[in-house]
Motif scaffolding. Structure first.
Motif, PDB file in Angstrom:
ATOM      1  N   CYS A  35       0.791  -1.228   0.000  1.00 46.38           N
ATOM      2  CA  CYS A  35       0.000   0.000   0.000  1.00 46.38           C
ATOM      3  C   CYS A  35       0.824   1.279   0.000  1.00 46.38           C
ATOM      4  CB  CYS A  35      -0.933   0.011   1.208  1.00 46.38           C
ATOM      5  SG  CYS A  35      -2.097  -1.357   1.177  1.00 46.38           S
ATOM      6  N   THR A  38       5.864   2.960  -4.812  1.00 50.01           N
ATOM      7  CA  THR A  38       5.532   2.687  -6.213  1.00 50.01           C
ATOM      8  C   THR A  38       4.586   1.505  -6.335  1.00 50.01           C
ATOM      9  OG1 THR A  38       7.734   3.479  -6.789  1.00 50.01           O
ATOM     10  CG2 THR A  38       6.542   2.286  -8.475  1.00 50.01           C
ATOM     11  N   MET A  39       4.813   0.482  -5.530  1.00 51.30           N
ATOM     12  CA  MET A  39       3.931  -0.691  -5.558  1.00 51.30           C
ATOM     13  C   MET A  39       2.521  -0.307  -5.118  1.00 51.30           C
ATOM     14  SD  MET A  39       3.802  -3.875  -6.205  1.00 51.30           S
ATOM     15  CE  MET A  39       3.371  -5.504  -5.698  1.00 51.30           C
ATOM     16  N   ILE A  41       1.048   2.609  -5.496  1.00 51.51           N
ATOM     17  CA  ILE A  41       0.415   3.347  -6.591  1.00 51.51           C
ATOM     18  C   ILE A  41      -0.060   2.374  -7.667  1.00 51.51           C
ATOM     19  CG2 ILE A  41       0.857   4.990  -8.465  1.00 51.51           C
ATOM     20  CD1 ILE A  41       2.774   6.426  -6.520  1.00 51.51           C
ATOM     21  N   ALA A  42       0.756   1.385  -7.995  1.00 48.98           N
ATOM     22  CA  ALA A  42       0.371   0.394  -9.003  1.00 48.98           C
ATOM     23  C   ALA A  42      -0.853  -0.400  -8.563  1.00 48.98           C
ATOM     24  CB  ALA A  42       1.538  -0.541  -9.283  1.00 48.98           C
ATOM     25  N   VAL A  43      -0.919  -0.775  -7.282  1.00 46.70           N
ATOM     26  CA  VAL A  43      -2.064  -1.533  -6.773  1.00 46.70           C
ATOM     27  C   VAL A  43      -3.327  -0.673  -6.820  1.00 46.70           C
ATOM     28  CG1 VAL A  43      -3.049  -2.560  -4.680  1.00 46.70           C
ATOM     29  CG2 VAL A  43      -0.716  -3.099  -5.360  1.00 46.70           C
ATOM     30  N   LYS A  44      -3.214   0.606  -6.464  1.00 43.16           N
ATOM     31  CA  LYS A  44      -4.374   1.496  -6.484  1.00 43.16           C
ATOM     32  C   LYS A  44      -4.864   1.736  -7.907  1.00 43.16           C
ATOM     33  CE  LYS A  44      -3.012   3.754  -2.231  1.00 43.16           C
ATOM     34  NZ  LYS A  44      -2.415   4.941  -1.613  1.00 43.16           N
ATOM     35  N   VAL A  45      -3.949   1.932  -8.852  1.00 42.01           N
ATOM     36  CA  VAL A  45      -4.337   2.123 -10.247  1.00 42.01           C
ATOM     37  C   VAL A  45      -4.981   0.852 -10.802  1.00 42.01           C
ATOM     38  CG1 VAL A  45      -3.419   2.483 -12.580  1.00 42.01           C
ATOM     39  CG2 VAL A  45      -2.671   3.956 -10.724  1.00 42.01           C
ATOM     40  N   GLY A  46      -4.403  -0.291 -10.508  1.00 40.66           N
ATOM     41  CA  GLY A  46      -4.986  -1.556 -10.949  1.00 40.66           C
ATOM     42  C   GLY A  46      -6.371  -1.789 -10.370  1.00 40.66           C
ATOM     43  N   THR A  50      -9.840  -2.002 -12.518  1.00 42.21           N
ATOM     44  CA  THR A  50     -10.695  -3.180 -12.365  1.00 42.21           C
ATOM     45  C   THR A  50     -12.122  -2.772 -11.994  1.00 42.21           C
ATOM     46  OG1 THR A  50      -8.792  -4.486 -11.680  1.00 42.21           O
ATOM     47  CG2 THR A  50     -10.959  -5.360 -11.126  1.00 42.21           C
TER      48      THR A  50
END
Length: 69
Positions: A35, A38-39, A41-46, A50
């Motif tokens: 959370c 960079t990881m 941000i990627a999880v939130k964008v994904g 979705t």
């Protein structure tokens, strides 16, 4: 009792020497890894993409059956 001896024993258990760093274990470590940064941000964008696709598909299917007749 010698006061130097008591100070030495107390200094051995001084609170400054206690390390309570448990950030890398359990739920806290998972949260920090997934959370934040960079990881994160990627999880939130994904997750947002979705959710957007899911809402689009639900609307498409609903609109198809509403306007079918």
């Amino acid at each position: 009792m010698d006061s130097n001896t008591a100070d030495a024993q107390y200094n051995r258990w001084n609170e400054d020497n206690i390390n309570l760093n448990v950030a890398g274990t359990g739920v806290t470590g998972f949260y920090n890894r997934v959370c934040t940064g960079t990881m994160g941000i990627a999880v939130k964008v994904g997750g947002a993409l979705t959710a957007l696709v899911a809402v689009y598909m639900i609307g498409y299917v609903t609109g198809y059956y509403v306007h079918k007749c």
